[in-house]
Motif scaffolding. Structure first.
Motif, PDB file in Angstrom:
ATOM      1  N   ASP A 173       4.341 -12.200  -5.646  1.00 42.36           N
ATOM      2  CA  ASP A 173       5.350 -13.141  -5.154  1.00 42.36           C
ATOM      3  C   ASP A 173       5.883 -13.923  -6.350  1.00 42.36           C
ATOM      4  O   ASP A 173       5.176 -14.762  -6.914  1.00 42.36           O
ATOM      5  N   LEU A 174       7.117 -13.628  -6.740  1.00 41.02           N
ATOM      6  CA  LEU A 174       7.699 -14.275  -7.913  1.00 41.02           C
ATOM      7  C   LEU A 174       8.016 -15.748  -7.676  1.00 41.02           C
ATOM      8  O   LEU A 174       7.974 -16.545  -8.617  1.00 41.02           O
ATOM      9  N   GLU A 175       8.329 -16.125  -6.428  1.00 40.00           N
ATOM     10  CA  GLU A 175       8.601 -17.543  -6.131  1.00 40.00           C
ATOM     11  C   GLU A 175       7.332 -18.370  -6.241  1.00 40.00           C
ATOM     12  O   GLU A 175       7.334 -19.447  -6.822  1.00 40.00           O
ATOM     13  N   LYS A 176       6.241 -17.872  -5.655  1.00 44.51           N
ATOM     14  CA  LYS A 176       4.964 -18.586  -5.722  1.00 44.51           C
ATOM     15  C   LYS A 176       4.239 -18.334  -7.046  1.00 44.51           C
ATOM     16  O   LYS A 176       3.282 -19.024  -7.375  1.00 44.51           O
ATOM     17  N   ARG A 177       4.694 -17.309  -7.772  1.00 48.26           N
ATOM     18  CA  ARG A 177       4.078 -16.906  -9.036  1.00 48.26           C
ATOM     19  C   ARG A 177       2.597 -16.553  -8.839  1.00 48.26           C
ATOM     20  O   ARG A 177       1.729 -17.019  -9.564  1.00 48.26           O
ATOM     21  N   ASP A 178       2.353 -15.699  -7.815  1.00 51.95           N
ATOM     22  CA  ASP A 178       0.983 -15.273  -7.576  1.00 51.95           C
ATOM     23  C   ASP A 178       0.936 -13.825  -7.104  1.00 51.95           C
ATOM     24  O   ASP A 178       1.965 -13.193  -6.908  1.00 51.95           O
ATOM     25  N   SER A 179      -0.272 -13.334  -6.978  1.00 51.79           N
ATOM     26  CA  SER A 179      -0.508 -12.004  -6.426  1.00 51.79           C
ATOM     27  C   SER A 179      -1.681 -12.103  -5.463  1.00 51.79           C
ATOM     28  O   SER A 179      -2.521 -13.002  -5.589  1.00 51.79           O
ATOM     29  N   GLU A 180      -1.707 -11.197  -4.506  1.00 51.25           N
ATOM     30  CA  GLU A 180      -2.765 -11.218  -3.495  1.00 51.25           C
ATOM     31  C   GLU A 180      -3.051  -9.806  -3.012  1.00 51.25           C
ATOM     32  O   GLU A 180      -2.255  -8.895  -3.219  1.00 51.25           O
ATOM     33  N   VAL A 181      -4.173  -9.679  -2.327  1.00 51.68           N
ATOM     34  CA  VAL A 181      -4.537  -8.441  -1.654  1.00 51.68           C
ATOM     35  C   VAL A 181      -4.555  -8.729  -0.160  1.00 51.68           C
ATOM     36  O   VAL A 181      -5.122  -9.722   0.282  1.00 51.68           O
ATOM     37  N   LYS A 182      -3.917  -7.877   0.617  1.00 51.72           N
ATOM     38  CA  LYS A 182      -3.862  -7.995   2.075  1.00 51.72           C
ATOM     39  C   LYS A 182      -4.617  -6.804   2.662  1.00 51.72           C
ATOM     40  O   LYS A 182      -4.358  -5.663   2.279  1.00 51.72           O
ATOM     41  N   LEU A 183      -5.532  -7.059   3.589  1.00 49.85           N
ATOM     42  CA  LEU A 183      -6.295  -5.997   4.233  1.00 49.85           C
ATOM     43  C   LEU A 183      -5.577  -5.541   5.495  1.00 49.85           C
ATOM     44  O   LEU A 183      -5.069  -6.373   6.255  1.00 49.85           O
ATOM     45  N   LEU A 184      -5.529  -4.245   5.735  1.00 53.35           N
ATOM     46  CA  LEU A 184      -4.918  -3.693   6.937  1.00 53.35           C
ATOM     47  C   LEU A 184      -6.015  -3.097   7.807  1.00 53.35           C
ATOM     48  O   LEU A 184      -6.671  -2.130   7.409  1.00 53.35           O
ATOM     49  N   LEU A 185      -6.215  -3.698   8.964  1.00 54.00           N
ATOM     50  CA  LEU A 185      -7.266  -3.263   9.878  1.00 54.00           C
ATOM     51  C   LEU A 185      -6.649  -2.572  11.087  1.00 54.00           C
ATOM     52  O   LEU A 185      -5.783  -3.144  11.756  1.00 54.00           O
ATOM     53  N   GLY A 186      -7.094  -1.372  11.361  1.00 54.47           N
ATOM     54  CA  GLY A 186      -6.677  -0.662  12.557  1.00 54.47           C
ATOM     55  C   GLY A 186      -5.190  -0.418  12.656  1.00 54.47           C
ATOM     56  O   GLY A 186      -4.630  -0.442  13.749  1.00 54.47           O
ATOM     57  N   CYS A 187      -4.538  -0.172  11.554  1.00 52.51           N
ATOM     58  CA  CYS A 187      -3.085   0.039  11.555  1.00 52.51           C
ATOM     59  C   CYS A 187      -2.742   1.523  11.627  1.00 52.51           C
ATOM     60  O   CYS A 187      -3.319   2.339  10.912  1.00 52.51           O
ATOM     61  N   THR A 188      -1.804   1.857  12.492  1.00 52.53           N
ATOM     62  CA  THR A 188      -1.272   3.219  12.559  1.00 52.53           C
ATOM     63  C   THR A 188      -0.344   3.431  11.352  1.00 52.53           C
ATOM     64  O   THR A 188      -0.001   2.475  10.651  1.00 52.53           O
ATOM     65  N   ARG A 189       0.092   4.653  11.162  1.00 51.07           N
ATOM     66  CA  ARG A 189       1.036   4.923  10.059  1.00 51.07           C
ATOM     67  C   ARG A 189       2.314   4.101  10.218  1.00 51.07           C
ATOM     68  O   ARG A 189       2.843   3.567   9.255  1.00 51.07           O
TER      69      ARG A 189
ATOM     70  N   PRO B  15      13.778  -9.865  -2.624  1.00 48.88           N
ATOM     71  CA  PRO B  15      13.791  -9.562  -4.058  1.00 48.88           C
ATOM     72  C   PRO B  15      12.657 -10.258  -4.829  1.00 48.88           C
ATOM     73  O   PRO B  15      12.271  -9.803  -5.892  1.00 48.88           O
ATOM     74  N   SER B  16      12.093 -11.329  -4.246  1.00 47.05           N
ATOM     75  CA  SER B  16      11.057 -12.078  -4.961  1.00 47.05           C
ATOM     76  C   SER B  16       9.637 -11.662  -4.579  1.00 47.05           C
ATOM     77  O   SER B  16       8.682 -12.139  -5.176  1.00 47.05           O
ATOM     78  N   MET B  17       9.479 -10.802  -3.568  1.00 48.23           N
ATOM     79  CA  MET B  17       8.146 -10.333  -3.200  1.00 48.23           C
ATOM     80  C   MET B  17       8.125  -8.818  -3.125  1.00 48.23           C
ATOM     81  O   MET B  17       9.018  -8.205  -2.545  1.00 48.23           O
ATOM     82  N   LYS B  18       7.093  -8.243  -3.708  1.00 48.46           N
ATOM     83  CA  LYS B  18       6.923  -6.793  -3.690  1.00 48.46           C
ATOM     84  C   LYS B  18       5.473  -6.465  -3.354  1.00 48.46           C
ATOM     85  O   LYS B  18       4.553  -7.209  -3.715  1.00 48.46           O
ATOM     86  N   GLY B  19       5.300  -5.341  -2.654  1.00 55.32           N
ATOM     87  CA  GLY B  19       3.966  -4.912  -2.277  1.00 55.32           C
ATOM     88  C   GLY B  19       3.750  -3.445  -2.588  1.00 55.32           C
ATOM     89  O   GLY B  19       4.671  -2.641  -2.517  1.00 55.32           O
ATOM     90  N   LEU B  20       2.518  -3.109  -2.911  1.00 55.01           N
ATOM     91  CA  LEU B  20       2.115  -1.742  -3.217  1.00 55.01           C
ATOM     92  C   LEU B  20       0.987  -1.358  -2.266  1.00 55.01           C
ATOM     93  O   LEU B  20      -0.020  -2.058  -2.183  1.00 55.01           O
ATOM     94  N   LEU B  21       1.155  -0.255  -1.546  1.00 54.30           N
ATOM     95  CA  LEU B  21       0.166   0.209  -0.582  1.00 54.30           C
ATOM     96  C   LEU B  21      -0.907   1.039  -1.282  1.00 54.30           C
ATOM     97  O   LEU B  21      -0.600   1.923  -2.082  1.00 54.30           O
ATOM     98  N   ILE B  22      -2.156   0.743  -0.951  1.00 52.28           N
ATOM     99  CA  ILE B  22      -3.289   1.558  -1.391  1.00 52.28           C
ATOM    100  C   ILE B  22      -4.003   2.036  -0.130  1.00 52.28           C
ATOM    101  O   ILE B  22      -4.763   1.272   0.488  1.00 52.28           O
ATOM    102  N   PRO B  23      -3.737   3.276   0.298  1.00 52.37           N
ATOM    103  CA  PRO B  23      -4.394   3.773   1.504  1.00 52.37           C
ATOM    104  C   PRO B  23      -5.846   4.126   1.214  1.00 52.37           C
ATOM    105  O   PRO B  23      -6.191   4.546   0.111  1.00 52.37           O
ATOM    106  N   ARG B  24      -6.697   3.936   2.211  1.00 50.44           N
ATOM    107  CA  ARG B  24      -8.091   4.323   2.063  1.00 50.44           C
ATOM    108  C   ARG B  24      -8.161   5.842   2.022  1.00 50.44           C
ATOM    109  O   ARG B  24      -7.608   6.522   2.905  1.00 50.44           O
ATOM    110  N   PRO B  25      -8.824   6.413   1.034  1.00 51.11           N
ATOM    111  CA  PRO B  25      -8.822   7.867   0.875  1.00 51.11           C
ATOM    112  C   PRO B  25      -9.357   8.626   2.087  1.00 51.11           C
ATOM    113  O   PRO B  25      -8.839   9.681   2.424  1.00 51.11           O
TER     114      PRO B  25
END
Length: 119
Positions: A75-91, A105-115
């Motif tokens: 988050d460029l506005e807050k000037r931070d980064s975080e990890v968000k957990l996804l529980l029980g989510c469908t595709r 434009p100020s927030m970007k996310g990258l998905l890391i799927p559980r293998p």
């Protein structure tokens, strides 16, 4: 590179924590009313994330509520980064959450799927 210990550690954190949903699906963000949450959103009580609050969680429709992905955000506005957990989510739900975190434009996310996730 796959790291099963990472996922096991997150599973343990989830098991040891109480999930609090403070922003139900369809509710508006408290500071940005036009931003509507596509799924239930909350945190793990008595945990700590980069922002000093609890570890963030998106809760999908699968009743098993197993961890199937994480999203790393910047988050460029807050000037931070975080990890968000996804529980029980469908595709479809995973895509909704990813779109939510990439719509500004100020927030970007990258998905890391559980293998080993079959969703």
């Amino acid at each position: 590179m796959e790291n099963p210990d990472f996922w096991s550690a997150l599973d343990e954190l989830i098991r040891r924590s109480r999930l609090v949903i403070d922003r139900p699906q369809g509710s508006a963000h408290p500071r940005f009313p036009a931003l509507i949450y596509p799924l239930d959103y909350g945190y793990l009580a008595q945990t700590s994330s980069m922002d000093g609050e609890g570890v963030d969680v998106w809760l999908g429709s699968d009743p098993a509520q197993t961890l199937n992905a994480v999203i790393c955000t910047v988050d460029l506005e807050k000037r931070d980064s975080e990890v968000k957990l996804l529980l029980g989510c469908t595709r479809k739900e995973i895509q909704l959450v990813l779109d939510f975190h990439n719509r500004s434009p100020s927030m970007k996310g990258l998905l890391i799927p559980r293998p080993d996730s079959t969703r």
